[in-house]
Design a protein around this motif. Structure first.
Motif, PDB file in Angstrom:
ATOM      1  N   SER A 212       1.598  -9.777   4.737  1.00  0.00           N
ATOM      2  CA  SER A 212       2.665  -9.127   5.506  1.00  0.00           C
ATOM      3  C   SER A 212       2.675  -7.622   5.248  1.00  0.00           C
ATOM      4  O   SER A 212       3.023  -6.834   6.136  1.00  0.00           O
ATOM      5  CB  SER A 212       4.022  -9.737   5.130  1.00  0.00           C
ATOM      6  N   TYR A 215       0.223  -6.173   7.556  1.00  0.00           N
ATOM      7  CA  TYR A 215       0.769  -6.143   8.916  1.00  0.00           C
ATOM      8  C   TYR A 215       1.688  -4.940   9.100  1.00  0.00           C
ATOM      9  O   TYR A 215       1.613  -4.237  10.116  1.00  0.00           O
ATOM     10  CB  TYR A 215       1.530  -7.436   9.191  1.00  0.00           C
ATOM     11  N   GLU A 216       2.531  -4.693   8.110  1.00  0.00           N
ATOM     12  CA  GLU A 216       3.440  -3.546   8.195  1.00  0.00           C
ATOM     13  C   GLU A 216       2.668  -2.230   8.179  1.00  0.00           C
ATOM     14  O   GLU A 216       2.977  -1.302   8.931  1.00  0.00           O
ATOM     15  CB  GLU A 216       4.445  -3.582   7.032  1.00  0.00           C
TER      16      GLU A 216
END
Length: 348
Positions: A212, A215-216
């Protein structure tokens, strides 16, 4: 319609081929035999086990500096400071390698981690200035390169030595060098750092593609405003990106300090490993596997070039021209993209 992924594969390959072809024409027009020149280059990189070892040794820091630049690119940042991060990582690794006395299982990881931490710190400064004050990272990272160079030279003379230009070799417990590898490759400077470099490439791939956080980071790179609107902490991600990128470059410094040279000397100029990392990242399309492949090409060209003057009479500077042409064609990728689309349209 041709997929974007296919373009990302084709464009670097075509760019390399065009660069090599253009280099052949330059050799021909300069009165050299391009076939003989490229055969000498290949022989100089893979002609025997010694040259193969030296090629792997050269590839190792290129992978890490390429990752340092590529990781920042993926998050919309331009890390020109990989050169300075390499230098401080080199200094930190040698410092720990000289200052401590511990078993290898403790000493070597400590020296490697110290290099990564030093590079991360050197990436943190432009990252925090960008995140909090909006200062452009290109300007800050360029200035940090010079600070790293001159501060390192001063610390070598005044702290690590008694006004000498070269430190002692690091302890054997902190060395990446291997008598077995050196014996296998006829006493080349190949070392176990290649394993660290490949592991770093896997780590970058995992962070970017499978977490994640990755992704950020990619989202912030694509569009800061949309990411902020979606609730992401843009400032934190900018700083994190530069810290991780800096740690990769710091590891490249450890490869030189603990592996290739086993010491650090006062530098009259930059190592150019960080600047070459920009070209490696660009050719590798800022992907982990692309960076590894581009580093293999650059390492081959750099080591093989040493053989060209003696065997084919071709000056080594020609390899720098070929590399510049390859980067030129990568930078002109829209022309290659247009040509591919035009060709496919005519086929239909």
């Amino acid at each position: 319609m041709t997929s974007s992924r296919l373009f990302n594969i084709l464009i670097p390959i075509i760019s390399v081929l065009l660069g090599l072809i253009a280099g052949a024409f330059i050799m021909l027009f300069s009165g050299y035999n391009p076939i003989k020149g490229y055969m000498a280059l290949w022989s100089g990189a893979f002609g025997d086990l010694y040259f193969m070892g030296e090629t792997v040794r050269q590839i190792t820091p290129y992978i890490l500096t390429g990752l340092a630049v590529a990781f920042a690119f993926r998050t919309g940042l331009f890390n020109i400071g990989a050169e300075g991060q390499v230098i401080v990582g080199w200094l930190a690794a040698v410092w720990v390698g000289l200052a401590f006395d511990a078993p290898m299982i403790v000493h070597l990881p400590l020296a490697v981690l110290a290099a990564a931490a030093a590079g991360a710190l050197w990436g943190f400064v432009p990252g925090i200035l960008k995140a909090k004050l909006g200062v452009h990272e290109v300007i800050v990272t360029i200035m940090m390169n010079y600070i790293a160079l001159y501060v390192t030279n001063e610390l070598i003379r005044s702290v690590l030595t008694d006004n000498l230009d070269n430190t002692e070799s690091v302890s054997a417990s902190a060395s990446l060098a291997s008598e077995w590898l050196q014996g296998l490759t006829f006493f080349s400077r190949m070392h176990y750092g290649i394993l660290i470099a490949l592991l770093a490439a896997i780590i970058m791939w995992f962070i970017i593609q499978r977490t994640s956080i990755g992704y950020e980071l990619k989202s912030v790179g694509y569009n800061e405003h949309a990411s902020k609107y979606a609730g992401m902490n843009v400032s934190k991600n900018i700083v994190l990106s530069m810290v991780i990128a800096g740690s990769f470059a710091g590891l490249a410094g450890a490869m030189e300090g603990l592996g290739t040279y086993g010491s650090i000397s006062v530098m009259s100029g930059f190592t150019n490993l960080g600047f070459d990392g920009i070209a490696v990242a660009l050719l590798g399309a800022n992907t982990a596997i692309g960076v590894v492949l581009a580093a293999i090409l650059f390492g081959t060209l750099k080591v093989g070039a040493v053989n060209m003057p003696t065997v084919a009479g071709v000056p080594t500077e020609l390899v720098d021209i070929i590399i510049a042409l390859i980067i030129f064609f990568v930078a002109s990728s829209y022309i290659i993209r247009w040509a591919i689309l035009r060709f496919k349209k005519e086929e239909k």
